[in-house]
Design an enzyme around this catalytic site. Structure first.
Site, PDB file in Angstrom:
ATOM      1  N   CYS A 111       1.008  -1.119   0.079  1.00  0.00           N
ATOM      2  CA  CYS A 111       0.022   0.036   0.014  1.00  0.00           C
ATOM      3  C   CYS A 111       0.933   1.246   0.079  1.00  0.00           C
ATOM      4  CB  CYS A 111      -0.981  -0.221   1.140  1.00  0.00           C
ATOM      5  SG  CYS A 111      -1.920  -1.384   1.207  1.00  0.00           S
ATOM      6  N   HIS A 253      -3.241   6.863   1.550  1.00  0.00           N
ATOM      7  CA  HIS A 253      -3.674   5.509   1.023  1.00  0.00           C
ATOM      8  C   HIS A 253      -5.250   5.570   1.769  1.00  0.00           C
ATOM      9  CE1 HIS A 253      -4.398   1.266   0.711  1.00  0.00           C
ATOM     10  NE2 HIS A 253      -3.962   1.090   1.761  1.00  0.00           N
ATOM     11  N   ASN A 283     -10.227  -0.699   0.280  1.00  0.00           N
ATOM     12  CA  ASN A 283      -8.776  -0.732   0.269  1.00  0.00           C
ATOM     13  C   ASN A 283      -8.102  -1.294  -1.044  1.00  0.00           C
ATOM     14  OD1 ASN A 283      -5.995  -0.954   0.554  1.00  0.00           O
ATOM     15  ND2 ASN A 283      -5.979  -1.578   2.590  1.00  0.00           N
TER      16      ASN A 283
HETATM   17  N1  COA Z   1     -17.817  -8.095  11.569  1.00  0.00           N
HETATM   18  C1  COA Z   1     -18.363  -7.944  12.721  1.00  0.00           C
HETATM   19  N2  COA Z   1     -17.729  -8.102  13.637  1.00  0.00           N
HETATM   20  C2  COA Z   1     -16.238  -8.148  13.442  1.00  0.00           C
HETATM   21  C3  COA Z   1     -15.715  -8.372  12.438  1.00  0.00           C
HETATM   22  C4  COA Z   1     -16.703  -8.021  11.256  1.00  0.00           C
HETATM   23  N3  COA Z   1     -16.316  -7.988   9.907  1.00  0.00           N
HETATM   24  N4  COA Z   1     -14.640  -8.358  12.372  1.00  0.00           N
HETATM   25  C5  COA Z   1     -14.102  -8.455  13.911  1.00  0.00           C
HETATM   26  N5  COA Z   1     -15.394  -8.675  14.258  1.00  0.00           N
HETATM   27  C6  COA Z   1     -15.285  -8.548  15.934  1.00  0.00           C
HETATM   28  C7  COA Z   1     -14.312  -9.381  16.605  1.00  0.00           C
HETATM   29  O1  COA Z   1     -14.355 -10.655  16.700  1.00  0.00           O
HETATM   30  C8  COA Z   1     -14.332  -8.630  17.898  1.00  0.00           C
HETATM   31  O2  COA Z   1     -15.410  -9.407  18.625  1.00  0.00           O
HETATM   32  P1  COA Z   1     -15.327  -9.506  20.485  1.00  0.00           P
HETATM   33  O3  COA Z   1     -15.056  -8.087  20.827  1.00  0.00           O
HETATM   34  O4  COA Z   1     -16.450 -10.364  20.659  1.00  0.00           O
HETATM   35  O5  COA Z   1     -14.036 -10.200  20.544  1.00  0.00           O
HETATM   36  C9  COA Z   1     -14.790  -7.126  17.538  1.00  0.00           C
HETATM   37  O6  COA Z   1     -15.324  -7.279  16.384  1.00  0.00           O
HETATM   38  C10 COA Z   1     -13.839  -6.163  17.574  1.00  0.00           C
HETATM   39  O7  COA Z   1     -12.857  -6.672  16.755  1.00  0.00           O
HETATM   40  P2  COA Z   1     -11.267  -5.793  16.493  1.00  0.00           P
HETATM   41  O8  COA Z   1     -10.434  -6.597  15.588  1.00  0.00           O
HETATM   42  O9  COA Z   1     -10.986  -5.166  17.966  1.00  0.00           O
HETATM   43  O10 COA Z   1     -12.140  -4.724  15.458  1.00  0.00           O
HETATM   44  P3  COA Z   1     -11.227  -3.273  15.178  1.00  0.00           P
HETATM   45  O11 COA Z   1     -11.945  -2.343  15.688  1.00  0.00           O
HETATM   46  O12 COA Z   1      -9.886  -3.411  15.355  1.00  0.00           O
HETATM   47  O13 COA Z   1     -11.626  -3.348  13.732  1.00  0.00           O
HETATM   48  C11 COA Z   1     -10.425  -3.651  11.345  1.00  0.00           C
HETATM   49  C12 COA Z   1     -10.921  -4.479  12.568  1.00  0.00           C
HETATM   50  C13 COA Z   1      -9.739  -4.964  10.907  1.00  0.00           C
HETATM   51  C14 COA Z   1     -11.487  -3.096  10.860  1.00  0.00           C
HETATM   52  C15 COA Z   1      -9.428  -2.696  11.904  1.00  0.00           C
HETATM   53  O14 COA Z   1      -8.542  -3.250  12.886  1.00  0.00           O
HETATM   54  C16 COA Z   1      -8.626  -2.199  11.012  1.00  0.00           C
HETATM   55  O15 COA Z   1      -9.231  -1.499  10.054  1.00  0.00           O
HETATM   56  N6  COA Z   1      -7.279  -2.115  10.987  1.00  0.00           N
HETATM   57  C17 COA Z   1      -6.321  -1.641  10.082  1.00  0.00           C
HETATM   58  C18 COA Z   1      -6.426  -2.795   8.807  1.00  0.00           C
HETATM   59  C19 COA Z   1      -5.762  -1.993   7.669  1.00  0.00           C
HETATM   60  O16 COA Z   1      -5.994  -1.170   7.282  1.00  0.00           O
HETATM   61  N7  COA Z   1      -5.351  -2.752   6.931  1.00  0.00           N
HETATM   62  C20 COA Z   1      -4.586  -2.616   5.538  1.00  0.00           C
HETATM   63  C21 COA Z   1      -3.425  -1.548   5.841  1.00  0.00           C
HETATM   64  S1  COA Z   1      -2.831  -1.189   4.371  1.00  0.00           S
END
Ligand code: COA
Length: 327
Positions: A111, A253, A283
């Site tokens: 990215c 990005h 993304n």
């Molecule tokens: N739908 C519903 N629930 C979901 C889920 C989904 N798609 N993905 C995770 N959950 C749940 C988890 O199991 C967790 O449940 P729990 O509290 O019962 O354990 C809860 O939601 C929170 O999960 P978490 O991983 O803490 O969520 P988050 O707020 O960190 O969001 C992302 C997850 C992936 C959206 C976030 O971490 C993110 O965007 N990270 C950056 C990723 C990125 O940009 N990558 C590319 C970079 S170039």
């Protein structure tokens, strides 16, 4: 001397997957995806490939710039998801466009790829090795996505963006870029698997090993991005002796709306300076910045003399920022 952007183009597949379509594959909801990421839909390849999208975006950028394929000296394709290993995607694009005079190679930096490709082209143009370059970011991330993993499949999409750059005697703005391989485990993918034409379910069924898909520690990547992006933006401004007040646009990005908002907050800048289109595309890795640039150019938001910061971040880990003065 430097390289300046004189034309842009983009391409997005016509097949669209909304959040409700994803909710049929994994346990999630439109509400959750929108709240946590800002993504509403993403464009997914059917007949297209990374090369075909790159060629279409490249052709559109050439038309926008009024430059013929024969005038191109350098084609640089940034991609992590080419449908061909060899020849490189850039050589395939050369063939499609008839850019017979171009030197062609690919760049792989996930990215951050478009920022690094832009910097590479600008450096070649600045020192007179080439005079005209076509820089493309093109990705078919749907081929790398585990459609059973709700932590990743909600995020990504396919598409391509391109910019034509020409040598110019304008000021060269120095970029700032970083890499930290020791933290690369946060976002990995072992291999590429050609799943063109398969449904999303079949793509996943056809894979033997989950590790062949993208695997991500979402929270680690999130924390990395909201810390490192504001830092590198400040670094690039300091390096070029430019104040934040002089910047018209921060083109980041497009990974997650919350990341963009957090960066704006940490820089204490209005969110209006941070255009976003991730709601439409998700993304698209190295394609996200040139797709957004093309949109902003087409709808007239980019004006001559405006100063723009491009900032990318992602797998590697890699991150970086470049300064542009729009023509
Ligand atoms: N739908 C519903 N629930 C979901 C889920 C989904 N798609 N993905 C995770 N959950 C749940 C988890 O199991 C967790 O449940 P729990 O509290 O019962 O354990 C809860 O939601 C929170 O999960 P978490 O991983 O803490 O969520 P988050 O707020 O960190 O969001 C992302 C997850 C992936 C959206 C976030 O971490 C993110 O965007 N990270 C950056 C990723 C990125 O940009 N990558 C590319 C970079 S170039």
């Amino acid at each position: 001397m430097t390289g300046i952007i004189c034309g842009t183009g983009s391409y997005a597949p016509s097949y669209i997957m909304g959040n409700n379509d994803i909710a049929k594959l994994v346990e999630t909801s439109d509400e959750w995806i929108q709240e946590r990421t800002g993504v509403v839909r993403r464009h997914i390849i059917r007949e297209e490939t990374t090369v075909s999208m790159a060629s279409k975006a490249g052709l559109r950028a050439l038309r926008d710039a009024g430059v013929s394929p024969e005038e191109i000296d350098l084609i640089l394709v940034s991609t992590i998801s080419s449908n061909v290993i060899i020849p490189c995607a850039a050589c395939e694009v050369q063939k499609e466009l008839g850019a017979v005079n171009a030197t062609c190679f690919d760049l792989s930096a996930a990215c951050t790829g478009f920022v690094l490709a832009y910097n590479t082209a600008a450096a070649y143009l600045a020192c007179g090795i080439y005079r005209t370059a076509l820089v493309i970011g093109s990705e078919s991330l749907s081929n790398l996505t585990n459609w059973k993993d709700r932590g990743t499949c909600i995020l990504f999409g396919d598409g391509a963006g391109a910019a034509v750059m020409k040598a110019s005697d304008q000021k060269f703005y120095l970029p700032v870029t970083h890499s930290e391989g020791a933290k690369g485990v946060a976002l990995t993918c072992k291999s590429r698997h050609d799943c063109n034409g398969l449904t999303t379910e079949l793509r996943t069924e056809s894979m033997l090993d989950q590790e062949y898909f993208m695997q991500m520690d979402g929270q680690a990547v999130f924390k990395f991005a909201v810390k490192k992006v504001p830092e590198v933006v400040k670094e690039v401004l300091k390096r070029n002796r430019i104040s934040q007040q002089e910047i018209d646009w921060y083109i980041l990005h497009q990974a997650n709306r919350r990341i963009v908002e957090a960066v704006a907050k940490r820089l204490d800048e209005p969110i209006e300076k941070f255009p976003m289109n991730l709601q439409e595309y998700g993304n698209t890795s190295s394609a996200s910045i040139p797709i957004l640039l093309d949109e902003l150019k087409k709808d007239g938001r980019l004006k001559s003399g405006q100063k723009i910061v491009l900032a990318g971040f992602g797998a590697g880990l890699t991150w970086g920022a470049a300064m542009i003065e729009w023509q």
